[in-house]
Design a protein around this motif. Structure first.
Motif, PDB file in Angstrom:
ATOM      1  N   UNK A  77     -27.757 -17.944  84.356  1.00 47.53           N
ATOM      2  CA  UNK A  77     -27.105 -19.333  84.889  1.00 47.53           C
ATOM      3  C   UNK A  77     -27.583 -19.565  85.836  1.00 47.53           C
ATOM      4  N   UNK A  78     -29.143 -19.933  86.912  1.00 39.36           N
ATOM      5  CA  UNK A  78     -28.585 -20.543  88.479  1.00 39.36           C
ATOM      6  C   UNK A  78     -27.986 -20.933  89.410  1.00 39.36           C
ATOM      7  N   UNK A  79     -26.881 -21.661  88.716  1.00 37.44           N
ATOM      8  CA  UNK A  79     -25.958 -21.973  89.550  1.00 37.44           C
ATOM      9  C   UNK A  79     -24.479 -21.307  89.143  1.00 37.44           C
ATOM     10  N   UNK A  80     -24.032 -21.239  88.313  1.00 38.56           N
ATOM     11  CA  UNK A  80     -22.458 -20.528  87.984  1.00 38.56           C
ATOM     12  C   UNK A  80     -22.525 -19.149  87.960  1.00 38.56           C
ATOM     13  N   UNK A  81     -24.255 -18.077  87.438  1.00 37.70           N
ATOM     14  CA  UNK A  81     -23.595 -17.071  87.213  1.00 37.70           C
ATOM     15  C   UNK A  81     -24.944 -16.680  87.739  1.00 37.70           C
ATOM     16  N   UNK A  82     -26.044 -16.428  88.821  1.00 40.43           N
ATOM     17  CA  UNK A  82     -27.266 -15.752  88.736  1.00 40.43           C
ATOM     18  C   UNK A  82     -27.142 -14.117  89.387  1.00 40.43           C
ATOM     19  N   UNK A  83     -25.522 -13.256  89.815  1.00 37.95           N
ATOM     20  CA  UNK A  83     -25.424 -12.042  90.158  1.00 37.95           C
ATOM     21  C   UNK A  83     -26.196 -11.302  89.042  1.00 37.95           C
ATOM     22  N   UNK A  84     -25.760 -11.882  87.349  1.00 37.24           N
ATOM     23  CA  UNK A  84     -25.481 -11.597  85.814  1.00 37.24           C
ATOM     24  C   UNK A  84     -27.766 -11.331  85.611  1.00 37.24           C
ATOM     25  N   UNK A  85     -28.426 -12.812  86.490  1.00 37.36           N
ATOM     26  CA  UNK A  85     -29.999 -12.494  86.059  1.00 37.36           C
ATOM     27  C   UNK A  85     -31.015 -11.449  87.188  1.00 37.36           C
ATOM     28  N   UNK A  86     -31.773 -11.004  86.196  1.00 40.46           N
ATOM     29  CA  UNK A  86     -32.675 -10.151  86.533  1.00 40.46           C
ATOM     30  C   UNK A  86     -33.930 -11.312  86.712  1.00 40.46           C
ATOM     31  N   UNK A  87     -34.807 -11.692  88.143  1.00 44.64           N
ATOM     32  CA  UNK A  87     -36.013 -12.629  88.169  1.00 44.64           C
ATOM     33  C   UNK A  87     -37.151 -11.918  87.785  1.00 44.64           C
ATOM     34  N   UNK A  88     -37.456 -12.578  86.428  1.00 46.79           N
ATOM     35  CA  UNK A  88     -38.942 -11.844  86.677  1.00 46.79           C
ATOM     36  C   UNK A  88     -40.074 -12.623  87.672  1.00 46.79           C
ATOM     37  N   UNK A  89     -39.706 -13.250  87.513  1.00 46.78           N
ATOM     38  CA  UNK A  89     -40.578 -14.102  88.897  1.00 46.78           C
ATOM     39  C   UNK A  89     -40.786 -13.709  90.562  1.00 46.78           C
ATOM     40  N   UNK A  90     -39.388 -13.161  90.500  1.00 55.63           N
ATOM     41  CA  UNK A  90     -39.781 -12.366  92.002  1.00 55.63           C
ATOM     42  C   UNK A  90     -40.151 -11.103  91.991  1.00 55.63           C
ATOM     43  N   UNK A  91     -39.976 -10.155  90.857  1.00 60.18           N
ATOM     44  CA  UNK A  91     -41.082  -9.152  90.530  1.00 60.18           C
ATOM     45  C   UNK A  91     -42.106  -9.260  90.697  1.00 60.18           C
ATOM     46  N   UNK A  92     -43.286 -10.432  89.891  1.00 57.19           N
ATOM     47  CA  UNK A  92     -43.802 -10.533  89.980  1.00 57.19           C
ATOM     48  C   UNK A  92     -44.213 -10.757  90.941  1.00 57.19           C
ATOM     49  N   UNK A  93     -43.554 -11.613  92.357  1.00 56.44           N
ATOM     50  CA  UNK A  93     -44.244 -11.887  93.503  1.00 56.44           C
ATOM     51  C   UNK A  93     -44.719 -10.096  94.073  1.00 56.44           C
ATOM     52  N   UNK A  94     -44.024  -9.393  93.706  1.00 55.18           N
ATOM     53  CA  UNK A  94     -44.184  -8.238  94.798  1.00 55.18           C
ATOM     54  C   UNK A  94     -45.448  -7.820  93.879  1.00 55.18           C
ATOM     55  N   UNK A  95     -45.814  -7.903  92.249  1.00 56.47           N
ATOM     56  CA  UNK A  95     -46.745  -7.034  92.209  1.00 56.47           C
ATOM     57  C   UNK A  95     -48.473  -7.852  92.632  1.00 56.47           C
ATOM     58  N   UNK A  96     -47.938  -9.132  92.541  1.00 56.97           N
ATOM     59  CA  UNK A  96     -49.574  -9.628  93.444  1.00 56.97           C
ATOM     60  C   UNK A  96     -49.643  -9.493  94.412  1.00 56.97           C
ATOM     61  N   UNK A  97     -48.945  -9.259  95.492  1.00 55.64           N
ATOM     62  CA  UNK A  97     -48.889  -8.811  96.688  1.00 55.64           C
ATOM     63  C   UNK A  97     -49.758  -7.504  97.022  1.00 55.64           C
ATOM     64  N   UNK A  98     -49.116  -6.373  96.009  1.00 56.57           N
ATOM     65  CA  UNK A  98     -49.633  -5.442  95.567  1.00 56.57           C
ATOM     66  C   UNK A  98     -50.958  -5.323  95.037  1.00 56.57           C
ATOM     67  N   UNK A  99     -51.489  -6.432  94.036  1.00 57.52           N
ATOM     68  CA  UNK A  99     -52.797  -6.125  93.640  1.00 57.52           C
ATOM     69  C   UNK A  99     -53.696  -6.912  94.412  1.00 57.52           C
ATOM     70  N   UNK A 100     -53.094  -7.547  95.357  1.00 54.90           N
ATOM     71  CA  UNK A 100     -54.032  -8.397  96.435  1.00 54.90           C
ATOM     72  C   UNK A 100     -54.172  -7.253  97.696  1.00 54.90           C
ATOM     73  N   UNK A 101     -53.522  -6.461  98.243  1.00 53.32           N
ATOM     74  CA  UNK A 101     -53.754  -5.430  98.854  1.00 53.32           C
ATOM     75  C   UNK A 101     -55.189  -3.626  98.240  1.00 53.32           C
ATOM     76  N   UNK A 102     -54.936  -4.165  96.779  1.00 61.12           N
ATOM     77  CA  UNK A 102     -56.446  -3.111  96.505  1.00 61.12           C
ATOM     78  C   UNK A 102     -58.103  -4.011  97.196  1.00 61.12           C
TER      79      UNK A 102
END
Length: 397
Positions: free
Chosen positions: A219-244
């Motif tokens: 839950x983004x409002x109650x316990x966000x610390x228990x989550x792991x954002x796939x979108x945040x990780x994908x953002x890193x991978x997109x920038x990594x791909x763009x650097x190629x």
């Protein structure tokens, strides 16, 4: 029998000028047979229609059944597939065939003709798929009709392969192209030419890759610390791909599609990106593919699933193709054509033959413009000259 020379060139031009209206009528009929990629029933019907026409023109034809993408067509002038030359239309002593590659699937959905009907306006013939590449299929048919009716003699057999899945990457057609090219003297690809009618001696390779990320929902409002954002990780991978990207080398890596998440108030547990890669050389293809497939998570609590490959290897300008173009340039001069060569970022089935080291000349179709666009058209006056060019190439190479 006549032999190829400037007189033969004039005879061929006269033949195609005389048959221009007949050729154009056949082009219209084929354009009006809608054949979008993936529509198996329509593709099969078009394949059978083409098989009948090529058989009537003297080809030995074979329909190759494909349940998932539509049937393919193989055809041969000169003898049976893979056998010795024994047909009177072919000169003795050279069994190695020429190989022509084309396709009859289009990008246009059924019903397009209702808003973009076949028409002729100001010297151009319009219609969905006419430039890429239905006019060119009729051009191949009439090129061999002319050789037969004018009693000219081919120096070697001619094989033809027509695919039904080129516009979607040739997943089933590729092995047939490679098999035919592997035993051919040279390959002619009747894809559309570059602007001005230039032939293609190089094409970029095309890769398709997908990165999928697994995170953990919360839950983004109650316990966000228990989550792991796939979108945040994908953002890193997109920038990594763009650097190629390496624009100096002409290598492009484009993240074209992105998806992820389930709701605005949920830490996203999944995300994905689809990547298009274009390269001029095999070495660049290898560099980028290794980097994408070897991707590791920036956040170790996420998991990556990376897939994909180079769907079409680069069509590099190899020595054999350079020599083939030089001969084509000389042949073109007999017809009053000053052929030029060029390259393009799009792929074709010629990528497969060139990657095998086989001399491959692409862009031999009828000049025009608007491939995959609403103004797709060919130049009517160019049709006889391009048909004569194809016929004369087959006679002289």
């Amino acid at each position: 029998m006549p032999t190829p020379n400037s007189a033969t060139a004039r005879t061929l031009l006269d033949y195609f000028d005389l048959h221009r209206d007949e050729m154009l009528a056949a082009v219209r009929t084929l354009v009006e047979r809608e054949s979008p990629s993936g529509d198996v029933a329509r593709l099969n019907a078009t394949c059978s229609w083409l098989a009948d026409r090529f058989a009537a023109a003297g080809w030995t034809t074979e329909i190759v059944a494909n349940q998932d993408c539509g049937n393919f067509l193989r055809a041969r002038i000169g003898d049976r597939f893979g056998d010795r030359v024994d047909d009177g239309a072919v000169a003795d002593g050279n069994p190695t065939p020429a190989f022509i590659v084309a396709h009859f699937d289009t990008v246009w959905p059924v019903g397009t003709l209702e808003r973009l009907p076949f028409r002729i306006d100001a010297g151009a013939a319009y219609g969905p798929g006419i430039f890429d590449m239905k006019a060119n299929l009729i051009m191949v048919e009439f090129a061999l009709r002319a050789i037969g009716e004018l009693q000219l003699r081919l120096p070697r057999p001619v094989e033809l392969f027509l695919s039904a899945d080129e516009e979607v990457g040739s997943p089933r057609g590729r092995p047939h192209v490679e098999e035919g090219a592997g035993r051919a003297a040279y390959v002619l690809v009747v894809e559309p030419p570059l602007p001005g009618g230039s032939l293609k001696t190089a094409r970029k390779g095309v890769g398709r890759y997908r990165i999928e990320v697994e995170g953990r929902a919360a839950h983004a409002g109650i316990e966000p610390e228990k989550g792991v954002s796939a979108i945040n990780e994908l953002a890193h991978q997109i920038l990594r791909a763009a650097a190629l990207n390496d624009l100096e080398q002409g290598s492009t890596v484009n993240v074209g599609l992105v998806a992820g998440g389930t709701a605005l108030n949920v830490v996203p547990a999944s995300a994905s990106a689809d990547i298009d890669v274009r390269v001029w050389t095999r070495s660049e293809a290898d560099r980028i593919e290794r980097a994408i497939l070897d991707a590791t998570p920036a956040n170790p609590d996420t998991r990556l699933l990376v897939s994909g490959f180079m769907k079409r290897p680069p069509m590099e300008r190899i020595e054999a193709t350079t020599a083939l173009f030089a001969r084509a340039h000389t042949v073109g001069q007999q017809l009053g054509l000053e052929l030029e060569e060029g390259s393009t970022g799009g792929g074709s089935d010629g990528n497969f033959s060139a990657a095998l080291g086989v001399a491959t000349l692409d862009g031999l179709g009828v000049p025009g413009a608007g491939a995959h666009a609403v103004d797709e058209h060919i130049l009517v006056d160019a049709l006889p000259g391009r048909a004569a060019l194809l016929a004369l190439l087959l006679l002289e190479l």
